[in-house]
Motif scaffolding. Structure first.
Motif, PDB file in Angstrom:
ATOM      1  N   ALA A 194       5.828   7.921  -2.257  1.00  0.00           N
ATOM      2  CA  ALA A 194       5.884   9.385  -2.364  1.00  0.00           C
ATOM      3  C   ALA A 194       4.767   9.951  -3.219  1.00  0.00           C
ATOM      4  CB  ALA A 194       7.240   9.795  -2.925  1.00  0.00           C
ATOM      5  N   ASP A 195       4.428   9.284  -4.311  1.00  0.00           N
ATOM      6  CA  ASP A 195       3.397   9.840  -5.189  1.00  0.00           C
ATOM      7  C   ASP A 195       1.996   9.382  -4.806  1.00  0.00           C
ATOM      8  OD1 ASP A 195       3.388   7.213  -5.916  1.00  0.00           O
ATOM      9  OD2 ASP A 195       3.557   7.565  -8.067  1.00  0.00           O
ATOM     10  N   GLY A 196       1.870   8.668  -3.730  1.00  0.00           N
ATOM     11  CA  GLY A 196       0.554   8.273  -3.255  1.00  0.00           C
ATOM     12  C   GLY A 196      -0.042   7.079  -3.991  1.00  0.00           C
ATOM     13  N   THR A 197       0.731   6.387  -4.807  1.00  0.00           N
ATOM     14  CA  THR A 197       0.186   5.254  -5.562  1.00  0.00           C
ATOM     15  C   THR A 197       0.101   3.993  -4.709  1.00  0.00           C
ATOM     16  OG1 THR A 197       1.059   6.120  -7.626  1.00  0.00           O
ATOM     17  CG2 THR A 197       0.535   3.767  -7.574  1.00  0.00           C
ATOM     18  N   TRP A 198       1.132   3.754  -3.924  1.00  0.00           N
ATOM     19  CA  TRP A 198       1.219   2.482  -3.198  1.00  0.00           C
ATOM     20  C   TRP A 198       1.002   2.683  -1.712  1.00  0.00           C
ATOM     21  CZ3 TRP A 198       1.221  -1.679  -6.160  1.00  0.00           C
ATOM     22  CH2 TRP A 198       1.672  -1.547  -7.472  1.00  0.00           C
ATOM     23  N   LEU A 216       0.818  -8.338   6.198  1.00  0.00           N
ATOM     24  CA  LEU A 216       1.307  -7.110   5.582  1.00  0.00           C
ATOM     25  C   LEU A 216       0.741  -7.072   4.180  1.00  0.00           C
ATOM     26  CD1 LEU A 216       4.999  -7.237   6.769  1.00  0.00           C
ATOM     27  CD2 LEU A 216       3.393  -5.392   7.266  1.00  0.00           C
ATOM     28  N   GLY A 217       0.257  -5.935   3.759  1.00  0.00           N
ATOM     29  CA  GLY A 217      -0.343  -5.832   2.439  1.00  0.00           C
ATOM     30  C   GLY A 217       0.222  -4.671   1.655  1.00  0.00           C
ATOM     31  N   LEU A 218       0.130  -4.794   0.346  1.00  0.00           N
ATOM     32  CA  LEU A 218       0.525  -3.705  -0.540  1.00  0.00           C
ATOM     33  C   LEU A 218      -0.630  -3.466  -1.500  1.00  0.00           C
ATOM     34  CD1 LEU A 218       2.754  -1.758  -1.517  1.00  0.00           C
ATOM     35  CD2 LEU A 218       3.471  -3.529  -3.118  1.00  0.00           C
ATOM     36  N   GLU A 219      -1.172  -2.273  -1.460  1.00  0.00           N
ATOM     37  CA  GLU A 219      -2.353  -1.936  -2.241  1.00  0.00           C
ATOM     38  C   GLU A 219      -2.009  -0.858  -3.253  1.00  0.00           C
ATOM     39  OE1 GLU A 219      -5.276  -3.391  -1.303  1.00  0.00           O
ATOM     40  OE2 GLU A 219      -6.872  -2.215  -2.225  1.00  0.00           O
ATOM     41  N   ASN A 220      -2.468  -1.038  -4.475  1.00  0.00           N
ATOM     42  CA  ASN A 220      -2.340   0.025  -5.468  1.00  0.00           C
ATOM     43  C   ASN A 220      -3.565   0.925  -5.334  1.00  0.00           C
ATOM     44  OD1 ASN A 220      -2.497   1.604  -7.855  1.00  0.00           O
ATOM     45  ND2 ASN A 220      -1.118   0.156  -8.877  1.00  0.00           N
ATOM     46  N   THR A 226      -5.049  -5.273  -4.649  1.00  0.00           N
ATOM     47  CA  THR A 226      -4.023  -5.678  -3.710  1.00  0.00           C
ATOM     48  C   THR A 226      -2.907  -6.376  -4.482  1.00  0.00           C
ATOM     49  OG1 THR A 226      -5.679  -5.961  -1.986  1.00  0.00           O
ATOM     50  CG2 THR A 226      -3.562  -7.026  -1.626  1.00  0.00           C
ATOM     51  N   ALA A 227      -1.715  -5.805  -4.392  1.00  0.00           N
ATOM     52  CA  ALA A 227      -0.601  -6.360  -5.166  1.00  0.00           C
ATOM     53  C   ALA A 227       0.008  -7.584  -4.490  1.00  0.00           C
ATOM     54  CB  ALA A 227       0.466  -5.286  -5.365  1.00  0.00           C
ATOM     55  N   ALA A 228       0.043  -7.576  -3.182  1.00  0.00           N
ATOM     56  CA  ALA A 228       0.650  -8.709  -2.482  1.00  0.00           C
ATOM     57  C   ALA A 228       0.274  -8.673  -1.017  1.00  0.00           C
ATOM     58  CB  ALA A 228       2.180  -8.652  -2.620  1.00  0.00           C
ATOM     59  N   THR A 229       0.301  -9.832  -0.383  1.00  0.00           N
ATOM     60  CA  THR A 229       0.160  -9.890   1.077  1.00  0.00           C
ATOM     61  C   THR A 229       1.175 -10.883   1.616  1.00  0.00           C
ATOM     62  OG1 THR A 229      -1.535 -11.604   0.890  1.00  0.00           O
ATOM     63  CG2 THR A 229      -2.316  -9.347   1.150  1.00  0.00           C
ATOM     64  N   TRP A 230       1.610 -10.630   2.813  1.00  0.00           N
ATOM     65  CA  TRP A 230       2.534 -11.525   3.483  1.00  0.00           C
ATOM     66  C   TRP A 230       1.987 -11.798   4.877  1.00  0.00           C
ATOM     67  CZ3 TRP A 230       3.796  -7.202   0.780  1.00  0.00           C
ATOM     68  CH2 TRP A 230       4.641  -7.339  -0.319  1.00  0.00           C
ATOM     69  N   SER A 231       2.323 -12.945   5.423  1.00  0.00           N
ATOM     70  CA  SER A 231       1.885 -13.225   6.789  1.00  0.00           C
ATOM     71  C   SER A 231       3.052 -13.035   7.745  1.00  0.00           C
ATOM     72  CB  SER A 231       1.355 -14.653   6.892  1.00  0.00           C
ATOM     73  OG  SER A 231       2.391 -15.571   6.605  1.00  0.00           O
ATOM     74  N   SER A 239       7.316  -1.574  14.085  1.00  0.00           N
ATOM     75  CA  SER A 239       8.019  -0.360  14.525  1.00  0.00           C
ATOM     76  C   SER A 239       8.483   0.479  13.352  1.00  0.00           C
ATOM     77  CB  SER A 239       9.213  -0.718  15.409  1.00  0.00           C
ATOM     78  OG  SER A 239      10.083  -1.585  14.727  1.00  0.00           O
ATOM     79  N   GLY A 240       8.422  -0.047  12.153  1.00  0.00           N
ATOM     80  CA  GLY A 240       8.790   0.747  10.987  1.00  0.00           C
ATOM     81  C   GLY A 240       8.229   0.124   9.728  1.00  0.00           C
ATOM     82  N   LEU A 241       7.752   0.954   8.812  1.00  0.00           N
ATOM     83  CA  LEU A 241       7.168   0.451   7.565  1.00  0.00           C
ATOM     84  C   LEU A 241       7.420   1.509   6.498  1.00  0.00           C
ATOM     85  CD1 LEU A 241       5.340  -1.761   6.267  1.00  0.00           C
ATOM     86  CD2 LEU A 241       3.375  -0.377   6.956  1.00  0.00           C
ATOM     87  N   SER A 242       7.926   1.066   5.348  1.00  0.00           N
ATOM     88  CA  SER A 242       8.208   2.018   4.279  1.00  0.00           C
ATOM     89  C   SER A 242       8.095   1.307   2.947  1.00  0.00           C
ATOM     90  CB  SER A 242       9.617   2.604   4.469  1.00  0.00           C
ATOM     91  OG  SER A 242       9.876   3.585   3.502  1.00  0.00           O
ATOM     92  N   VAL A 243       7.616   2.019   1.931  1.00  0.00           N
ATOM     93  CA  VAL A 243       7.474   1.423   0.609  1.00  0.00           C
ATOM     94  C   VAL A 243       8.203   2.310  -0.396  1.00  0.00           C
ATOM     95  CG1 VAL A 243       5.225   2.567   0.290  1.00  0.00           C
ATOM     96  CG2 VAL A 243       5.805   0.585  -1.108  1.00  0.00           C
ATOM     97  N   ASP A 244       8.835   1.696  -1.397  1.00  0.00           N
ATOM     98  CA  ASP A 244       9.572   2.503  -2.361  1.00  0.00           C
ATOM     99  C   ASP A 244       8.624   3.118  -3.385  1.00  0.00           C
ATOM    100  OD1 ASP A 244       8.912   0.473  -4.065  1.00  0.00           O
ATOM    101  OD2 ASP A 244      10.950  -0.050  -4.652  1.00  0.00           O
ATOM    102  N   ALA A 245       9.184   3.915  -4.289  1.00  0.00           N
ATOM    103  CA  ALA A 245       8.340   4.698  -5.196  1.00  0.00           C
ATOM    104  C   ALA A 245       7.558   3.815  -6.168  1.00  0.00           C
ATOM    105  CB  ALA A 245       9.208   5.688  -5.965  1.00  0.00           C
TER     106      ALA A 245
END
Lengths: 417, 189
Positions: A194-198, A216-220, A226-231, A239-245
């Motif tokens: 929501a705050d545009g950080t992640w 799949l990656g998570l970028e700050n 890059t905080a993490a990646t998954w294969s 079909s859906g992707l969401s990250v928490d605050a």
């Protein structure tokens, strides 16, 4: 550089130009020339041409003065009653409990602009030119708190570029800022906290000398790390992707076909919850949930997952089936994987199924987009409110809603990936 | 993609040869414009897409050029100048597009200048993509000279007339551009 090199370059240029120019087909061109305005087609040698040059603007000025005199000055002098002024720029949509819908963003098929659209009126208020490298595509567009949007441009073989598009208060004069580069090469979907950080993203990584990988990656976005990646298995489609605050959890739904993807092919869909702090970088299936419809949104605290499920209990289904099924909008505990509440039900078919979910930054309102129709669900009161505004039918198959602080917006991504 | 032999080789029937411009009755500018449109609109849009990179903008530029021709047709020295006028209008229109794009990016203070972004069909061949990317990095005048010379096969004097520069400038610009391209694409050679 030798003469032979230059000749080769000339040949390559000719071939490249022919290919590029060939994208304009004869059928693309209107058979008739543009219709020039009659005032622009002056008759040659007309005796009154010189006088017309003066007379026409003069007549226009006089006409404007006359209109002002009749509509403004005379009524004011005589005190005549008149209707209250109407502000045609004001949105006509019913205000929402969480605020007033403001703007949506879309990338048209030409892929060269982002249209900023007034959510209530549907009118485009700004067209923002966006940079695109040769061979590049705009592959993701989502909203964040504060009324801005995040979009990703990806080019094979080069880093993907992440941009923030921030409309002005009136929806005009948007600014475009490049905020990050992703090292990977084929981003196919994004989600922003929501705050545009992640920034969570799916990436089809295709190195030249190594096998392709689906990541799949998570970028700050603040630190650029890059905080993490998954294969992921390569057969999956997102079909859906969401990250928490806080960037502590990512929810992913992905599907694959049993067969060749034709009308009769069955679909298998799974949901995963990923935690960057976990030791296992492989996908961990959310227990108890499978074969659901797919669109999802994670609550800001990461404890609840809102997801559209297929309520008929079939183990597999065709993604393009006309058969009517019941869809359920469910709240799911991310700790246990159990459905804690069914918030809304409706009948539909997979053929016409393009619902998308997005949670507002405070986590109270859920925006539900089903084809061109939109509704909000108040998670506190359970009230389900259909919105008067509709999405463009042209965008329905790639809709991708999002929210920002002042209320819902519904950016949609018209780019195929 | 339908490219006729005439389109690929304008000197053998395409748009480059001024002598082949239709010469309708000069008292009928609509007829002249319509004939020019029928014969050359497609090629002009194709040139414009090489210069601006996207089809909608290219079509707009060419439409504007034809509308301008309606208004200017009586100022031309003769109907045979109409095609040259159109070409120059298209090139100038493409320059205006680049100027407005550059102004927008400078005003916003962010991002990078828009570069050539061909339609996906043209990007299918990797070698063509690399060549066009290298062309996109060249200065504006070099891009114009190369497009007119190697897509339309226009001779240097006509290019000079279209761009409003001397013949020597065209020649030296093309030579420099080819050298730069050869260096850029050396690994591919």
């Amino acid at each position: 550089v030798t003469a032979a090199d230059l000749t080769l370059i000339e040949d390559r240029l000719r071939a490249a130009y022919q290919d590029a120019a060939g994208t304009v087909r004869p059928a693309d061109i209107s058979p008739q020339p543009p219709d020039a305005s009659p005032s622009g087609r002056r008759r040659p040698g007309s005796p009154g041409r010189a006088r017309l040059r003066v007379a026409a603007p003069l007549a226009a000025v006089l006409a404007v003065l006359l209109i002002v005199l009749i509509t403004v000055i005379i009524p004011n002098l005589t005190g005549a009653s008149r209707r209250p002024p109407q502000d045609h720029r004001r949105p006509t949509a019913t205000p929402l409990p969480g605020g007033i819908p403001r703007f949506s963003a879309s990338i048209p098929e030409s892929n060269f602009w982002v249209d900023i659209r007034n959510s209530a009126t549907g009118r485009v208020t700004d067209a923002v030119p966006v940079p695109k490298r040769p061979g590049g595509t705009w592959c993701g567009l989502t909203a964040e708190a504060g009324g801005s949007f995040v979009a990703v441009e990806t080019t094979p073989g080069d880093p993907s570029m992440v941009y923030r598009i921030r409309p002005s208060a009136a929806g005009t004069s948007a600014t475009l800022t490049r905020i990050a580069e992703l090292r990977n090469t084929g981003v196919t979907g994004i989600s922003v906290s929501a705050d545009g950080t992640w920034l969570a993203y799916q990436d089809l990584y295709m190195p030249r000398r190594h096998p392709s990988q689906l990541l799949l990656g998570l970028e700050n976005l603040r630190t650029g790390r890059t905080a993490a990646t998954w294969s992921m298995p390569l057969i999956y489609n997102l079909s859906g992707l969401s990250v928490d605050a806080a960037g502590n959890e990512i929810a992913v739904s992905a599907y694959y076909y049993l067969g060749n993807g034709n009308v009769n092919a069955a679909l298998v869909q799974h949901t995963y919850i990923l935690r960057p702090g976990g030791s296992d970088t492989q996908l961990q299936l959310l227990p108890g949930i499978s074969n659901q419809a797919g669109p999802l949104a994670l609550s800001p605290d990461g404890k609840t997952l809102y997801e559209v499920l297929q309520g008929t209990g079939l183990s597999t289904t065709s993604f393009r089936s006309h058969k009517a099924v019941t869809f359920e909008l469910a709240a799911i505990s991310t700790a246990t994987g159990k459905v804690t509440a069914v918030l809304h039900r409706w009948r539909g078919s997979y053929q016409n199924f393009v619902p998308m979910l997005a949670l507002d930054p405070a986590g109270r309102y859920l925006l539900v987009v089903d084809r061109t129709a939109m509704a909000t669900l108040d998670l506190r009161t359970g009230r389900y409110t259909a919105l008067p505004a509709k999405l463009s039918p042209a965008a329905e198959t790639q809709s991708h809603p999002g929210w920002y602080g002042g209320g819902p917006s519904y950016p949609f991504n018209a780019i195929a990936w | 993609v339908t490219n006729t032999a005439a389109e690929r080789h304008p000197r053998r029937g395409g748009m480059a040869a001024s002598a082949q411009v239709a010469r309708p009755d000069s008292a009928d500018p609509g007829g002249l414009v319509a004939d020019l449109y029928r014969e050359h609109a497609l090629a002009l849009v194709r040139v414009a897409i090489l210069l601006v990179g996207d089809k909608p903008t290219a079509e707009d530029v060419v439409q504007d050029a034809f509308i301008g021709l309606y208004r200017a047709v009586h100022r031309l020295a003769g109907p045979d100048k109409a095609l040259a006028y159109l070409r120059t209008s298209v090139v100038n229109g493409c320059r205006s597009v680049h100027r407005s794009r550059r102004a927008w990016f400078q005003r916003s203070g962010n991002g990078e200048p828009t570069v050539w972004s061909a339609e996906s069909a043209a990007m299918a061949r990797e070698d063509n993509r690399l060549a066009l990317a290298a062309v996109a990095r060249l200065p504006r005048r070099s891009r114009e000279v190369l497009a007119l010379r190697y897509y339309l096969d226009m001779p240097d004097p006509e290019i000079a007339e279209t761009l409003g520069v001397s013949r020597g400038t065209v020649s030296s610009t093309a030579s420099r551009a080819l050298t730069v391209l050869a260096r850029d694409l050396r690994e591919e050679l």
